[in-house]
Design an enzyme around this catalytic site. Structure first.
Site, PDB file in Angstrom:
ATOM      1  N   HIS A   1      -4.349   1.497   8.218  1.00  0.00           N
ATOM      2  CA  HIS A   1      -2.912   1.691   8.345  1.00  0.00           C
ATOM      3  C   HIS A   1      -3.373   3.304   6.787  1.00  0.00           C
ATOM      4  O   HIS A   1      -1.989   3.602   7.041  1.00  0.00           O
ATOM      5  CB  HIS A   1      -2.043   0.112   7.051  1.00  0.00           C
ATOM      6  CG  HIS A   1      -0.550   0.639   7.404  1.00  0.00           C
ATOM      7  ND1 HIS A   1       0.781   0.540   8.145  1.00  0.00           N
ATOM      8  CD2 HIS A   1      -0.127   1.445   6.380  1.00  0.00           C
ATOM      9  CE1 HIS A   1       1.552   1.089   7.690  1.00  0.00           C
ATOM     10  NE2 HIS A   1       1.465   1.421   6.619  1.00  0.00           N
ATOM     11  N   GLU A   2      -3.779   3.083   5.984  1.00  0.00           N
ATOM     12  CA  GLU A   2      -3.527   4.065   5.065  1.00  0.00           C
ATOM     13  C   GLU A   2      -4.129   4.876   4.786  1.00  0.00           C
ATOM     14  O   GLU A   2      -3.611   6.495   4.602  1.00  0.00           O
ATOM     15  CB  GLU A   2      -3.558   3.834   3.476  1.00  0.00           C
ATOM     16  CG  GLU A   2      -3.157   1.929   2.887  1.00  0.00           C
ATOM     17  CD  GLU A   2      -1.439   2.412   3.088  1.00  0.00           C
ATOM     18  OE1 GLU A   2      -1.409   3.532   3.157  1.00  0.00           O
ATOM     19  OE2 GLU A   2      -0.640   1.360   2.871  1.00  0.00           O
TER      20      GLU A   2
ATOM     21  N   GLN B   1       3.267   9.836   1.888  1.00  0.00           N
ATOM     22  CA  GLN B   1       4.518   9.336   2.345  1.00  0.00           C
ATOM     23  C   GLN B   1       5.098   9.485   0.626  1.00  0.00           C
ATOM     24  O   GLN B   1       6.098   9.660   1.345  1.00  0.00           O
ATOM     25  CB  GLN B   1       4.226   7.582   2.105  1.00  0.00           C
ATOM     26  CG  GLN B   1       3.404   7.199   3.389  1.00  0.00           C
ATOM     27  CD  GLN B   1       3.438   5.562   3.009  1.00  0.00           C
ATOM     28  OE1 GLN B   1       2.473   4.845   2.571  1.00  0.00           O
ATOM     29  NE2 GLN B   1       4.197   5.043   3.262  1.00  0.00           N
TER      30      GLN B   1
ATOM     31  N   GLY C   1       0.529  -0.832   0.125  1.00  0.00           N
ATOM     32  CA  GLY C   1      -0.267  -0.188  -0.051  1.00  0.00           C
ATOM     33  C   GLY C   1       0.828   1.201  -0.125  1.00  0.00           C
ATOM     34  O   GLY C   1       1.714   1.345   0.662  1.00  0.00           O
TER      35      GLY C   1
ATOM     36  N   CYS D   1       5.832  -0.528   7.662  1.00  0.00           N
ATOM     37  CA  CYS D   1       5.530   0.724   6.987  1.00  0.00           C
ATOM     38  C   CYS D   1       6.656   1.687   5.555  1.00  0.00           C
ATOM     39  O   CYS D   1       7.694   1.592   6.573  1.00  0.00           O
ATOM     40  CB  CYS D   1       5.430   2.310   8.117  1.00  0.00           C
ATOM     41  SG  CYS D   1       4.688   3.134   6.303  1.00  0.00           S
ATOM     42  N   LEU D   2       6.665   1.683   4.694  1.00  0.00           N
ATOM     43  CA  LEU D   2       7.825   2.190   3.267  1.00  0.00           C
ATOM     44  C   LEU D   2       8.292   3.450   4.422  1.00  0.00           C
ATOM     45  O   LEU D   2       9.506   3.625   4.129  1.00  0.00           O
ATOM     46  CB  LEU D   2       6.743   2.315   2.554  1.00  0.00           C
ATOM     47  CG  LEU D   2       7.227   0.819   1.072  1.00  0.00           C
ATOM     48  CD1 LEU D   2       5.771   1.427   0.371  1.00  0.00           C
ATOM     49  CD2 LEU D   2       8.106   0.187   1.517  1.00  0.00           C
TER      50      LEU D   2
ATOM     51  N   HIS E   1      -2.595   6.932   7.423  1.00  0.00           N
ATOM     52  CA  HIS E   1      -1.385   7.969   6.754  1.00  0.00           C
ATOM     53  C   HIS E   1      -2.408   9.512   6.344  1.00  0.00           C
ATOM     54  O   HIS E   1      -1.530  10.520   6.584  1.00  0.00           O
ATOM     55  CB  HIS E   1      -0.727   7.629   5.554  1.00  0.00           C
ATOM     56  CG  HIS E   1       0.122   6.594   5.850  1.00  0.00           C
ATOM     57  ND1 HIS E   1       1.359   7.104   6.254  1.00  0.00           N
ATOM     58  CD2 HIS E   1       0.345   5.368   5.420  1.00  0.00           C
ATOM     59  CE1 HIS E   1       2.282   6.119   6.368  1.00  0.00           C
ATOM     60  NE2 HIS E   1       1.737   5.176   5.691  1.00  0.00           N
TER      61      HIS E   1
HETATM   62  O1  GNR Z   1       3.967  -2.370   2.313  1.00  0.00           O
HETATM   63  C1  GNR Z   1       3.409  -2.569   3.586  1.00  0.00           C
HETATM   64  N1  GNR Z   1       3.531  -3.606   4.022  1.00  0.00           N
HETATM   65  C2  GNR Z   1       2.437  -3.171   5.438  1.00  0.00           C
HETATM   66  C3  GNR Z   1       2.189  -4.810   5.854  1.00  0.00           C
HETATM   67  C4  GNR Z   1       1.545  -4.813   7.208  1.00  0.00           C
HETATM   68  C5  GNR Z   1       0.762  -3.312   7.792  1.00  0.00           C
HETATM   69  C6  GNR Z   1       1.077  -2.113   7.011  1.00  0.00           C
HETATM   70  C7  GNR Z   1       1.237  -2.309   5.974  1.00  0.00           C
HETATM   71  S1  GNR Z   1       1.125  -0.901   4.760  1.00  0.00           S
HETATM   72  C8  GNR Z   1       3.026  -1.156   3.971  1.00  0.00           C
HETATM   73  C9  GNR Z   1       3.371  -0.091   3.241  1.00  0.00           C
HETATM   74  C10 GNR Z   1       3.136   1.554   3.474  1.00  0.00           C
HETATM   75  O2  GNR Z   1       3.765   1.854   4.497  1.00  0.00           O
HETATM   76  N2  GNR Z   1       1.593   1.805   3.365  1.00  0.00           N
HETATM   77  O3  GNR Z   1       1.384   3.009   4.064  1.00  0.00           O
HETATM   78 NI    NI Z   2       2.863   2.917   5.519  1.00  0.00          NI
END
Ligand code: GNR
Ligand code: NI
Length: 171
Positions: free
Chosen positions: A134-135, A51, A46, A92-93, A138
């Site tokens: 999660h997104e 980001q 995601g 998270c990236l 952000h």
């Molecule tokens: O790549 C991602 N893996 C992930 C693993 C577990 C829970 C959420 C994520 S999202 C993350 C990519 C990212 O940072 N999206 O904002």
């Molecule tokens: Ni993230």
């Protein structure tokens, strides 16, 4: 298409609240294409526009094994369907190399506009439900590390600040 640089914690720009998209234009579609390319390249499941330092309510997701099921969500919203919660070791990236348990709703319904500007409403569970939550965080300036203890968050912050200092020196 283009790869976009990803902001890393504790960059204050990750705390900005994203604004709604008022029309799904070609420019927005180009942004989603670049976000998908950046997400697949990373690789990640995601990516939120926040980001890549674009403060609009745009998210891309692909939780498929083959990485061939891109999901584009514009102005997304979600709500829990029931009280079921589950822990998942999130990454998270924008917080590279760190993973920890976060509790999320297991079953949600989400609404958004798709890449063509059409309204969609779907149920989600499992990794997709986790990723949507999660997104959406952000877009509201929130990171998974905010759910951890201050001790853990500070330790992660210090390690990433050190990494960023070393990267600066290497230039
Ligand atoms: O790549 C991602 N893996 C992930 C693993 C577990 C829970 C959420 C994520 S999202 C993350 C990519 C990212 O940072 N999206 O904002
Ligand atoms: Ni993230």
């Amino acid at each position: 298409m283009a790869l976009l640089p990803i902001l890393e914690f504790p960059d204050p720009r990750l705390r900005k609240i994203a604004k709604p998209v008022d029309q799904v234009t070609d420019e927005i579609r180009q942004l989603t294409d670049n976000m998908l390319e950046t997400m697949y390249d990373a690789p990640g499941i995601g990516l939120a526009a926040t980001q890549v330092d674009v403060h609009l309510r745009v998210v891309v997701i692909d939780v498929s094994d083959e990485g061939d099921e891109p999901l584009v969500l514009i102005n997304p919203e979600w709500e829990a369907i029931d009280d079921d919660m589950e822990d998942y070791k999130e990454g998270c990236l924008s917080v590279p190399e760190f993973f920890d348990d976060v509790e999320r709703h297991s079953h949600i319904i989400y609404r958004a506009l798709d890449r063509d500007g059409n309204a969609i409403e779907e149920k989600a569970e499992g990794l997709l439900a986790i990723c949507i939550q999660h997104e959406l965080d952000h877009l509201n300036g929130k990171l998974f590390v905010d759910y951890l203890s201050r001790l853990k968050r500070d330790r992660i912050r210090k390690k990433l600040e050190k990494k960023h200092r070393l990267e600066q020196q290497g230039r």
